[in-house]
Design an enzyme around this catalytic site. Structure first.
Site, PDB file in Angstrom:
ATOM      1  N   HIS A 278       6.895  10.333 -10.787  1.00 47.64           N
ATOM      2  CA  HIS A 278       6.318  11.424 -11.568  1.00 47.64           C
ATOM      3  C   HIS A 278       7.112  12.715 -11.494  1.00 47.64           C
ATOM      4  CE1 HIS A 278       2.837   9.132 -12.753  1.00 47.64           C
ATOM      5  NE2 HIS A 278       2.551   8.838 -11.492  1.00 47.64           N
TER       6      HIS A 278
ATOM      7  N   ARG B 174      10.128   6.833  -3.785  1.00 51.47           N
ATOM      8  CA  ARG B 174       9.309   6.090  -4.738  1.00 51.47           C
ATOM      9  C   ARG B 174      10.047   5.989  -6.069  1.00 51.47           C
ATOM     10  NH1 ARG B 174       3.108   7.403  -6.569  1.00 51.47           N
ATOM     11  NH2 ARG B 174       4.005   9.368  -7.306  1.00 51.47           N
TER      12      ARG B 174
ATOM     13  N   ASP C 178      21.480   0.896  -2.187  1.00 52.41           N
ATOM     14  CA  ASP C 178      22.915   1.123  -2.019  1.00 52.41           C
ATOM     15  C   ASP C 178      23.239   2.567  -1.654  1.00 52.41           C
ATOM     16  OD1 ASP C 178      23.437  -1.519  -2.532  1.00 52.41           O
ATOM     17  OD2 ASP C 178      24.397  -1.215  -4.481  1.00 52.41           O
TER      18      ASP C 178
ATOM     19  N   GLU D 218      -3.081   0.630  -6.561  1.00 49.08           N
ATOM     20  CA  GLU D 218      -3.699   1.783  -7.229  1.00 49.08           C
ATOM     21  C   GLU D 218      -4.370   1.402  -8.542  1.00 49.08           C
ATOM     22  OE1 GLU D 218      -0.628   4.653  -8.006  1.00 49.08           O
ATOM     23  OE2 GLU D 218       0.899   3.110  -8.263  1.00 49.08           O
TER      24      GLU D 218
ATOM     25  N   ASP E 295      -4.980   7.180  -9.312  1.00 48.72           N
ATOM     26  CA  ASP E 295      -4.884   6.108 -10.310  1.00 48.72           C
ATOM     27  C   ASP E 295      -6.014   5.107 -10.151  1.00 48.72           C
ATOM     28  OD1 ASP E 295      -2.534   6.286 -12.151  1.00 48.72           O
ATOM     29  OD2 ASP E 295      -1.461   6.551 -10.277  1.00 48.72           O
TER      30      ASP E 295
END
Length: 267
Positions: free
Chosen positions: A48, A73, A87, A152, A178
């Site tokens: 977000h 996230r 990576d 969620e 959520d």
């Protein structure tokens, strides 16, 4: 050079409480400020917040000297994106909106090299190996990588027992905003039905001998979820802290009626 240790994963295994903060400004400068305040972990948000792989890399580099552990996230569980994030040196991933054990198993495969997964080999090109300075990285990388799956949605909550039981899933993180919205309560996680779902998910996760976490900026929520069994809790959001501090500061100089601004979202 040794394989970098993941202290967050080790603390999860020891069942130690860890308090975290959401980092949503999408800049290395702000991330470093937050990392210097002493939280156990910080969630660098690529879902977000307006982050990209290069901006996430910059924040990982900026917080590396501090004890606060960065959790990244991604916007989704895309295995190509996961490969890039690993990576550049991400050790702990929190993947949003996991609803089935099949999805969880796919995420585990995305984080592991063949024959146990599908992660591509970057070798000397990647920061995770310190550009080939870490011996046996391919064989040992999974030891210090940590996968958190977010539950969620109503479906995710219904399937949490199977999700938590997946080998390679280190923890489940519950998203109250959520979850409550998906249950018809528009972000109001205080509703009894939502609270029952949250408690059930926590108990199911703990029954699978996995760590459970949650976002709970309100102290009364954080303490209740800790009592229910959550061991890693995000107790603050940097953007919200700045906004509220600015509101509170201005309120000292204006008439109360003019400065009566509040943010009322319930997590």
């Amino acid at each position: 050079m040794h394989l970098p240790i993941n202290p967050f994963k080790a603390a999860l295994a020891r069942n130690e409480p860890q308090y975290g903060i959401w980092a949503g400004f999408a800049t290395s400068y702000a991330a470093e400020i937050v990392a210097g305040t002493g939280y156990d972990w910080m969630l660098i948000d690529g879902e977000h917040a307006p982050n990209t792989v290069p901006s996430l890399l910059g924040q990982l580099q900026s917080v590396a000297p501090y004890v606060t552990h960065p959790v990244v996230r991604p916007v989704s569980g895309d295995p190509i994106l996961i490969k890039q994030l690993l990576d550049v040196g991400t050790q702990t991933l929190m993947v949003p909106m996991v609803e089935t054990a099949e999805q969880a198993r796919a995420l585990v495969r995305a984080m592991r090299y063949p024959p146990h997964g599908i992660r591509g080999v970057g070798g000397g090109l990647i920061r995770a190996t310190r550009w080939d300075a870490v011996p046996n990285y391919i064989k040992r990388a999974h030891e210090q990588l940590c996968l958190i799956v977010q539950v969620e949605s109503r479906l995710g909550a219904e399937n949490v027992t199977e999700i938590a039981a997946v080998d390679g899933v280190d923890a489940v993180f519950i998203g109250p905003a959520d979850l409550s919205t998906g249950m018809g309560y528009a972000g109001d996680a205080s509703q009894p039905e939502v609270q029952a779902s949250i408690r059930g998910a926590i108990e199911a996760t703990r029954a699978s001998d996995k760590a459970c976490g949650i976002l709970a900026p309100r102290e009364e929520d954080a303490r209740r979820y800790a009592e229910w069994g959550c061991t890693f809790i995000a107790v603050a959001i940097d953007v919200s802290l700045l906004r509220q501090a600015a509101i509170d500061n201005l309120a000292r100089y204006r008439e109360p009626a003019v400065a009566a601004i509040s943010h009322s979202r319930t997590y």
